[in-house]
Enzyme design. Sequence first.
Site, PDB file in Angstrom:
ATOM      1  N   PRO A   1       0.836  -1.205   0.000  1.00  0.00           N
ATOM      2  CA  PRO A   1       0.000   0.000   0.000  1.00  0.00           C
ATOM      3  C   PRO A   1       0.870   1.254   0.000  1.00  0.00           C
ATOM      4  O   PRO A   1       1.992   1.243   0.516  1.00  0.00           O
ATOM      5  CB  PRO A   1      -0.791  -0.084   1.308  1.00  0.00           C
TER       6      PRO A   1
ATOM      7  N   PHE B   1     -15.192  -5.875 -25.053  1.00  0.00           N
ATOM      8  CA  PHE B   1     -16.616  -5.648 -24.799  1.00  0.00           C
ATOM      9  C   PHE B   1     -17.393  -6.226 -25.959  1.00  0.00           C
ATOM     10  O   PHE B   1     -17.141  -5.883 -27.124  1.00  0.00           O
ATOM     11  CB  PHE B   1     -16.929  -4.153 -24.688  1.00  0.00           C
TER      12      PHE B   1
ATOM     13  N   HIS C   1       2.349   6.281 -25.471  1.00  0.00           N
ATOM     14  CA  HIS C   1       3.387   7.178 -24.969  1.00  0.00           C
ATOM     15  C   HIS C   1       3.120   7.394 -23.491  1.00  0.00           C
ATOM     16  O   HIS C   1       2.134   8.023 -23.112  1.00  0.00           O
ATOM     17  CB  HIS C   1       3.369   8.518 -25.721  1.00  0.00           C
TER      18      HIS C   1
ATOM     19  N   GLU D   1       1.781  10.512 -21.392  1.00  0.00           N
ATOM     20  CA  GLU D   1       0.502  11.145 -21.737  1.00  0.00           C
ATOM     21  C   GLU D   1      -0.611  10.591 -20.868  1.00  0.00           C
ATOM     22  O   GLU D   1      -1.540   9.938 -21.359  1.00  0.00           O
ATOM     23  CB  GLU D   1       0.256  10.955 -23.243  1.00  0.00           C
TER      24      GLU D   1
ATOM     25  N   ARG E   1     -15.334   1.843 -18.005  1.00  0.00           N
ATOM     26  CA  ARG E   1     -16.411   1.858 -17.015  1.00  0.00           C
ATOM     27  C   ARG E   1     -17.689   2.429 -17.646  1.00  0.00           C
ATOM     28  O   ARG E   1     -18.790   1.953 -17.394  1.00  0.00           O
ATOM     29  CB  ARG E   1     -15.968   2.681 -15.800  1.00  0.00           C
TER      30      ARG E   1
ATOM     31  N   ARG F   1       8.723   8.872 -22.476  1.00  0.00           N
ATOM     32  CA  ARG F   1       7.777   8.684 -23.588  1.00  0.00           C
ATOM     33  C   ARG F   1       7.826   7.283 -24.195  1.00  0.00           C
ATOM     34  O   ARG F   1       6.789   6.702 -24.535  1.00  0.00           O
ATOM     35  CB  ARG F   1       8.122   9.718 -24.654  1.00  0.00           C
TER      36      ARG F   1
ATOM     37  N   SER G   1      23.894   1.237 -27.808  1.00  0.00           N
ATOM     38  CA  SER G   1      23.764   2.583 -27.261  1.00  0.00           C
ATOM     39  C   SER G   1      23.350   2.488 -25.801  1.00  0.00           C
ATOM     40  O   SER G   1      22.594   1.605 -25.423  1.00  0.00           O
ATOM     41  CB  SER G   1      22.702   3.357 -28.054  1.00  0.00           C
TER      42      SER G   1
ATOM     43  N   HIS H   1      -3.783   9.970 -27.579  1.00  0.00           N
ATOM     44  CA  HIS H   1      -2.541  10.594 -27.146  1.00  0.00           C
ATOM     45  C   HIS H   1      -2.855  11.910 -26.454  1.00  0.00           C
ATOM     46  O   HIS H   1      -4.003  12.328 -26.375  1.00  0.00           O
ATOM     47  CB  HIS H   1      -1.670  10.932 -28.371  1.00  0.00           C
TER      48      HIS H   1
ATOM     49  N   GLU I   1      -5.349  13.691 -30.141  1.00  0.00           N
ATOM     50  CA  GLU I   1      -4.450  14.317 -29.174  1.00  0.00           C
ATOM     51  C   GLU I   1      -5.375  15.044 -28.206  1.00  0.00           C
ATOM     52  O   GLU I   1      -6.042  16.011 -28.577  1.00  0.00           O
ATOM     53  CB  GLU I   1      -3.500  15.310 -29.862  1.00  0.00           C
TER      54      GLU I   1
END
Lengths: 388, 286
Positions: free
Chosen positions: A69, A130, A148, A151, A163, A206, A215, A275, A349
């Site tokens: 918790p 659903f 991403h 966001e 819901r 992101r 890398s 997004h 967006e």
Amino acid sequence: MKWILFFGALIGPSICGREKFFGDQVFRINVRGGDEISKLSQLLNSDNFKLDVWKSPSAFSHPVDVLVPSVSLQPVKSFLKSQALQYSVTIADLQIYHEMDNIAGEFPDLAHRLKIGHSFENRSMYVLKFGTAEGRRRPAVWLNAGIHSREWISQATAIWTARKIVSDYGKDPAITSILEKMDIFLLPVANPDGYVYTQTKNRLWRKTRSLNSRSPCIGADPNRNWNSSFAGAGTSNNPCSEVYHGPHANSEVEVKSVVDFIQQHGNFKCFIDLHSYSQLLMYPYGYTVNKAPDAEELDEVARCAAKALASLSGTKYQVGPICTTVYPASGSSTDWAYDNGIKYAFTFELRDTGHYGFLLPANQIIPTAEETWLGLKTIMEHVRDHLY
Amino acid sequence: MQPRRPPPPAPGPPRPAAPLLALPLLLLAVQGAAAPAGPEAAEWRPDTGPPHGLLRQAARAALHFLNFRAGSPSALRVLAAVQEGRARINAKKECTVDLVFTTERYNSEEGEESLGKCSARVFFRNRKPRPAVNVTCARLMEKTKRQQEDYRLYKQMKQLRNPLDGVSIPDSHGHIDPSLRPVWELAFLGSSYVMWEKTTRFLHYYMAQLSGVKQWETNDGAIDFDYTVLLHEFSTQEIIPCRIHLVWSPGKPLTVKYHCQELLAPEDASGTEEGSAVAPTELSNF
């Protein structure tokens, strides 16, 4: 035992009647010997932390998953550190996963939770399906969210929408008729590793959290990793870039899981990716300025959806193809969906237009979700009436 | 009580002397650098018009510049809508945009509907930052009201206690404590300078989050503070940390010094390759 009492004293009175899981985390604790198992057992059996074991300690070298918790996070971390017990955080904010479980449990004839794959760091990817008819591959809608990770309004809107769907079915004629004809698949957290990372380490992360072979930089942009003009305009081949496309298309397991599922299903008619931010409602293409064959129809649907969205609180969305409305972007989910036969492909967006950006205040979650729902319904109604 | 800032290693920048214009109807009419004369090779055809994105880009640049020059944290403006515009590109791919747009208050209250109209000429050099801006706006806020609100913000800042450097503004859930609102607004003012300087024809910025805020005591009562701002860069999606040092007094021009981490760096590397730009404090050399 002293250390249990000491750490226990840091918590205050016991926690009663807990329903919300906000801020709770799931720790995966490594135990490598009898001594560690015994220390861990004492921690778990102690009443003070209200810990919940998800996977029990049974044998050596098997990790234990424990729900901690939010109030116990600090002392438990201190305890683990003092006992040199290794752990990692598997699920940082349980609200979404628990809510998905609740929805599927409360509406077993309407909603089912499906696992479609796992993330790079081995977190499950759950989708809510659903539908009102079993066993047939009915025409379907895919709602994608949280690809991403920073966001947050996207994941939040998705779970609110889940819901809403189950609550309104049988009451709202629109969603009822939509579900009579089609199934809806909702993926609220398309990038679970990134999502955990935004909650524990870097709020503005992101990408995925995959390792790059040559890398030190981590992750690829999951919305540049789809197989539609992969590595084209608006991407980068630098692993350190926020729009790094990855070593090859579908290299990111999170993306591949969705691609495989949709392709195996074979009957998706609509794909919507959520997004933030900028308040835009867009359709293909992102990878070219050339008009998509269905651009006119998609533009009309998008305009209707934006109008419906604005009708609630006046929130203005701009409409247009991805490339010229926001910027060129290749390898995006929406372009892939469209080029793979899913005609009604859109990218939202969500709020806002830059004032809070990714850090949208919590009091805007429900207003955003409510208005977005009107836009989503408009699109789905059009799909329902124009099945192909 | 704020600590005193340690003395700088080099002499500080000269204090700006030029007062701001304050005509009754025009809030501001500021001159950027004149666009160089040159053959104008390309202009959008009347039927197509310049891409809407270009007009918005110009509006953003103009507004950052305007906000910085106005130097008033309670009169900050954001873009409401572009109304009209035209653009020309010359042979050197430099772009001149003339446009008219409406604005609203950055810190607007519920139901407030004031749309100050602005006209601007913005000159974007070829892929280079720091667009030249010439912008004129209708007054959005009554002068005395603005001065009062600036002064109120000033007093709130002075009352803030350090340490603030562990605090992120907003927090992860977008919440800004009311006592920290002045910090956010002043930081937006300072960041406007940085965002103006960095904006090009193709890149624009938003302020994402503040951290590492430190306020220093001053002899002349000015607000003097350092902060780190994370700028969100479009269209690269990069998050650019900039360390900003801001000095402000109500009614006086702002001084800003900044240092941004520019290049793509491996995660957790700390500034091995950094771009740096020390801002001139007065813009009279346009």
